[in-house]
Design a protein around this motif. Structure first.
Motif, PDB file in Angstrom:
ATOM      1  N   ASP A 215       0.806  -1.220   0.000  1.00  0.00           N
ATOM      2  CA  ASP A 215       0.000   0.000   0.000  1.00  0.00           C
ATOM      3  C   ASP A 215       0.837   1.267   0.000  1.00  0.00           C
ATOM      4  N   ILE A 216       2.086   1.167   0.430  1.00  0.00           N
ATOM      5  CA  ILE A 216       2.928   2.358   0.568  1.00  0.00           C
ATOM      6  C   ILE A 216       4.186   2.174  -0.267  1.00  0.00           C
ATOM      7  N   ASP A 217       4.475   3.146  -1.104  1.00  0.00           N
ATOM      8  CA  ASP A 217       5.724   3.151  -1.860  1.00  0.00           C
ATOM      9  C   ASP A 217       6.762   3.868  -1.001  1.00  0.00           C
ATOM     10  N   PHE A 218       7.668   3.105  -0.402  1.00  0.00           N
ATOM     11  CA  PHE A 218       8.615   3.687   0.542  1.00  0.00           C
ATOM     12  C   PHE A 218       9.695   4.514  -0.147  1.00  0.00           C
ATOM     13  N   ALA A 219       9.730   4.484  -1.465  1.00  0.00           N
ATOM     14  CA  ALA A 219      10.659   5.352  -2.187  1.00  0.00           C
ATOM     15  C   ALA A 219      10.015   6.673  -2.557  1.00  0.00           C
ATOM     16  N   LEU A 220       8.679   6.723  -2.529  1.00  0.00           N
ATOM     17  CA  LEU A 220       7.982   7.900  -3.051  1.00  0.00           C
ATOM     18  C   LEU A 220       6.998   8.521  -2.063  1.00  0.00           C
ATOM     19  N   ASP A 221       6.361   7.682  -1.249  1.00  0.00           N
ATOM     20  CA  ASP A 221       5.217   8.142  -0.452  1.00  0.00           C
ATOM     21  C   ASP A 221       5.553   8.636   0.954  1.00  0.00           C
ATOM     22  N   ILE A 222       6.748   8.328   1.474  1.00  0.00           N
ATOM     23  CA  ILE A 222       7.063   8.657   2.867  1.00  0.00           C
ATOM     24  C   ILE A 222       7.166  10.176   3.056  1.00  0.00           C
ATOM     25  N   ARG A 223       6.564  10.657   4.127  1.00  0.00           N
ATOM     26  CA  ARG A 223       6.576  12.074   4.465  1.00  0.00           C
ATOM     27  C   ARG A 223       7.034  12.268   5.916  1.00  0.00           C
ATOM     28  N   GLU A 224       7.568  13.436   6.191  1.00  0.00           N
ATOM     29  CA  GLU A 224       7.906  13.781   7.567  1.00  0.00           C
ATOM     30  C   GLU A 224       6.637  13.797   8.406  1.00  0.00           C
ATOM     31  N   GLY A 225       6.695  13.203   9.570  1.00  0.00           N
ATOM     32  CA  GLY A 225       5.518  13.115  10.431  1.00  0.00           C
ATOM     33  C   GLY A 225       4.822  11.767  10.348  1.00  0.00           C
ATOM     34  N   ASP A 226       5.145  10.947   9.333  1.00  0.00           N
ATOM     35  CA  ASP A 226       4.627   9.577   9.301  1.00  0.00           C
ATOM     36  C   ASP A 226       5.135   8.833  10.536  1.00  0.00           C
ATOM     37  N   SER A 227       4.391   7.838  10.963  1.00  0.00           N
ATOM     38  CA  SER A 227       4.788   7.133  12.184  1.00  0.00           C
ATOM     39  C   SER A 227       4.436   5.655  12.081  1.00  0.00           C
ATOM     40  N   PHE A 228       5.005   4.871  12.987  1.00  0.00           N
ATOM     41  CA  PHE A 228       4.696   3.441  13.034  1.00  0.00           C
ATOM     42  C   PHE A 228       4.835   2.933  14.457  1.00  0.00           C
ATOM     43  N   LYS A 229       4.185   1.824  14.718  1.00  0.00           N
ATOM     44  CA  LYS A 229       4.374   1.080  15.959  1.00  0.00           C
ATOM     45  C   LYS A 229       4.308  -0.398  15.608  1.00  0.00           C
ATOM     46  N   VAL A 230       5.133  -1.187  16.279  1.00  0.00           N
ATOM     47  CA  VAL A 230       5.282  -2.585  15.892  1.00  0.00           C
ATOM     48  C   VAL A 230       5.478  -3.464  17.123  1.00  0.00           C
ATOM     49  N   LEU A 231       4.770  -4.597  17.136  1.00  0.00           N
ATOM     50  CA  LEU A 231       4.894  -5.612  18.185  1.00  0.00           C
ATOM     51  C   LEU A 231       5.567  -6.821  17.542  1.00  0.00           C
ATOM     52  N   PHE A 232       6.685  -7.274  18.107  1.00  0.00           N
ATOM     53  CA  PHE A 232       7.446  -8.339  17.467  1.00  0.00           C
ATOM     54  C   PHE A 232       8.083  -9.256  18.504  1.00  0.00           C
ATOM     55  N   GLU A 233       8.655 -10.339  18.008  1.00  0.00           N
ATOM     56  CA  GLU A 233       9.301 -11.326  18.871  1.00  0.00           C
ATOM     57  C   GLU A 233      10.805 -11.074  18.936  1.00  0.00           C
ATOM     58  N   GLU A 234      11.363 -11.281  20.126  1.00  0.00           N
ATOM     59  CA  GLU A 234      12.816 -11.266  20.303  1.00  0.00           C
ATOM     60  C   GLU A 234      13.257 -12.654  20.749  1.00  0.00           C
ATOM     61  N   LYS A 235      14.401 -13.112  20.228  1.00  0.00           N
ATOM     62  CA  LYS A 235      14.912 -14.437  20.555  1.00  0.00           C
ATOM     63  C   LYS A 235      16.103 -14.322  21.504  1.00  0.00           C
ATOM     64  N   PHE A 236      16.052 -15.119  22.575  1.00  0.00           N
ATOM     65  CA  PHE A 236      17.124 -15.125  23.565  1.00  0.00           C
ATOM     66  C   PHE A 236      17.646 -16.546  23.749  1.00  0.00           C
ATOM     67  N   LEU A 237      18.967 -16.657  23.926  1.00  0.00           N
ATOM     68  CA  LEU A 237      19.604 -17.939  24.190  1.00  0.00           C
ATOM     69  C   LEU A 237      20.633 -17.740  25.291  1.00  0.00           C
ATOM     70  N   ASP A 238      20.466 -18.499  26.375  1.00  0.00           N
ATOM     71  CA  ASP A 238      21.359 -18.383  27.535  1.00  0.00           C
ATOM     72  C   ASP A 238      21.421 -16.950  28.054  1.00  0.00           C
ATOM     73  N   GLY A 239      20.292 -16.249  27.978  1.00  0.00           N
ATOM     74  CA  GLY A 239      20.213 -14.891  28.486  1.00  0.00           C
ATOM     75  C   GLY A 239      20.665 -13.820  27.523  1.00  0.00           C
ATOM     76  N   ASP A 240      21.201 -14.204  26.360  1.00  0.00           N
ATOM     77  CA  ASP A 240      21.675 -13.235  25.374  1.00  0.00           C
ATOM     78  C   ASP A 240      20.678 -13.133  24.225  1.00  0.00           C
ATOM     79  N   LYS A 241      20.440 -11.913  23.750  1.00  0.00           N
ATOM     80  CA  LYS A 241      19.589 -11.748  22.582  1.00  0.00           C
ATOM     81  C   LYS A 241      20.362 -12.178  21.352  1.00  0.00           C
ATOM     82  N   ILE A 242      19.745 -13.066  20.554  1.00  0.00           N
ATOM     83  CA  ILE A 242      20.424 -13.572  19.366  1.00  0.00           C
ATOM     84  C   ILE A 242      19.721 -13.147  18.080  1.00  0.00           C
TER      85      ILE A 242
END
Length: 458
Positions: A215-242
């Protein structure tokens, strides 16, 4: 002693002997018989103290006999076998390395390398080693390779162990711990800089762009003031983020319009991103086949050609990018041309069903395996940016055709893929709702934290 006393004592003694002499014989016989019976009883029935002592002596004797018997019967214990501790020697793959160099650094000759490679078909996986991978060697005192572990990353490795028939391989894998994370940012100059300021790595930023790239052309459509929020997974092994896992839900506001996506895996195990209403985010085509490039020349049927210096229709869009930048197939389809095409230089043309066709020109070279007749998937790398043909600088020339007629790739209405199946909708809403709620919950908590920080500064 006085004489009078001596006389009295002698008189007493004589009287006693006289009494005994005159004691009846029957009484004497009875007294003797009683004494004999008492002696007999004492002999066969001793006193309690005597019996206890005798019993204690008997037990002691029995125990001593038992211990002696056990000492005689118990076999001699053999010494425990000595446990061999494996000492691994690690070699990290360097740029320009090959297996021969790595084996030599580990103290193994080419002969032993060839013997190992020929002992098991699975050894061919070592031909695809890359810098940063690790090879661990277990070599005995005679210089023979006993074990080799090829570690692609911290989660995946292959263990080769020597057997009488040759080396056998075992796949080893570990599962990381998964945590949920949240990021948000407002764009002031570019998506990349905004993502980096929100502590997002390049891969996560790219994945976010891919989700909304329909839906968005990131080479043409992005404007100052656009924003985003994202929920994602982080992977950890032995207490370290991998690394990061999947984006679970996200929201992108572009020029005042907000797009929301949520990840859903259907009953067949296939995952896609959908709107909260169940419509797929995935169209039939990518809006742009190259990531974060700059449009250097728009679609213009009356443009003057920069090399020929005459009016010639510019039937596509030019995306300026560094030489070697990957070019992706805009949609699933079949390659009908992969080769030179006049002023287009190195060109790939893909047929998408009966209606659509896309063209990619001025490539430096083609993607691996790309040739005429090859079927490709959407997002697959088909080539790299170059300057072949009539070109003044490195860029991608991209054309889009509908029923044989050329269309502006930037403005053409892209068809949508099918929405979520009816049979999946109830399950989708049940799983999507908490993910979207968590995205909003994190957003509210972040806003409150930012407000508190601003108040403290005041």
């Amino acid at each position: 002693m006085q004489a009078t006393d001596i006389k009295k004592k002698n008189a007493t003694t004589r009287n006693l002997h006289a009494r005994v002499k005159h004691f009846p014989r029957l009484h004497l016989a009875l007294a003797g018989s009683l004494a004999l019976s008492l002696s007999f009883l004492l002999f066969f029935f001793p006193s309690n103290s005597v019996e206890a002592k005798r019993h204690q002596q008997s037990l002691t004797l029995e125990l001593n006999q038992t211990n002696i018997s056990e000492e005689i019967a118990a076999p001699e214990k053999e010494p425990a076998p000595e446990v061999k501790l494996t000492e691994w020697h690690d070699e990290t793959v360097r740029s320009g390395d090959n297996l021969s160099l790595i084996f030599q650094r580990a103290g193994l000759s080419d002969t032993k390398l060839f013997a190992f490679m020929g002992s098991t078909p699975e050894a061919k996986t070592l031909r695809r080693i890359h810098p940063g991978h690790t090879l661990s060697f277990d070599i005995d005192t005679e210089g023979q390779l006993q074990q080799l572990r090829y570690r692609q990353d911290r989660l995946n490795s292959t263990l080769f162990q020597r057997t009488p028939e040759g080396f056998k391989s075992t796949k080893e894998s570990r599962s990381p711990d998964i945590h949920t994370a949240y990021r948000q940012a407002t764009i002031t100059s570019s998506l990349f800089l905004a993502g980096q300021s929100a502590q997002m790595d390049a891969n996560l930023i790219m994945e976010l762009a891919n989700i909304f790239g329909w839906d968005i052309d990131f080479a043409l459509d992005i404007r100052e003031g656009d924003s985003f929020k994202v929920l994602f997974e982080e992977k950890f092994l032995d207490g370290d983020k991998i690394g990061n896992g999947n984006i679970l839900s996200a929201e992108f506001t572009n020029q005042g319009k907000t797009y929301t996506a949520v990840r859903y895996t259907d009953s067949k195990g296939i995952s896609h991103y959908y709107t909260p209403e169940g419509d797929t985010m995935r169209k039939e085509f990518l809006r742009t086949p190259i990531d974060f490039a700059r449009i250097s020349s728009h679609f213009n049927l009356r443009r003057k050609h920069p090399v020929l210096n005459k009016i010639r229709a510019h039937k596509g869009t030019d995306y300026a990018a560094p030489r070697g930048t990957p070019i992706k197939a805009a949609g699933d389809g079949k390659v009908i041309l992969a080769g030179r095409k006049g002023g287009y230089g190195n060109t790939v043309i893909i047929q998408h069903g009966q209606t659509y066709k896309t063209l990619y020109a001025h490539m430096k070279n083609f993607g691996r395996g790309i040739r005429s007749g090859k079927r490709v998937k959407q997002g697959q790398i088909i080539g790299y940016v170059g300057t072949t043909g009539l070109s003044t600088g490195p860029h991608l020339h991209y054309e889009f055709y509908v029923n044989g007629a050329v269309r502006n790739p930037v403005t053409v209405k892209l068809p949508k893929a099918k929405a979520i199946a009816k049979a999946e909708r109830e399950r989708f809403f049940k799983e999507a709702k908490p993910l979207l709620a968590k995205l909003e919950q994190f957003h509210q908590q972040t806003q409150l934290a930012l407000a508190d920080t601003d108040n403290q500064k005041l």
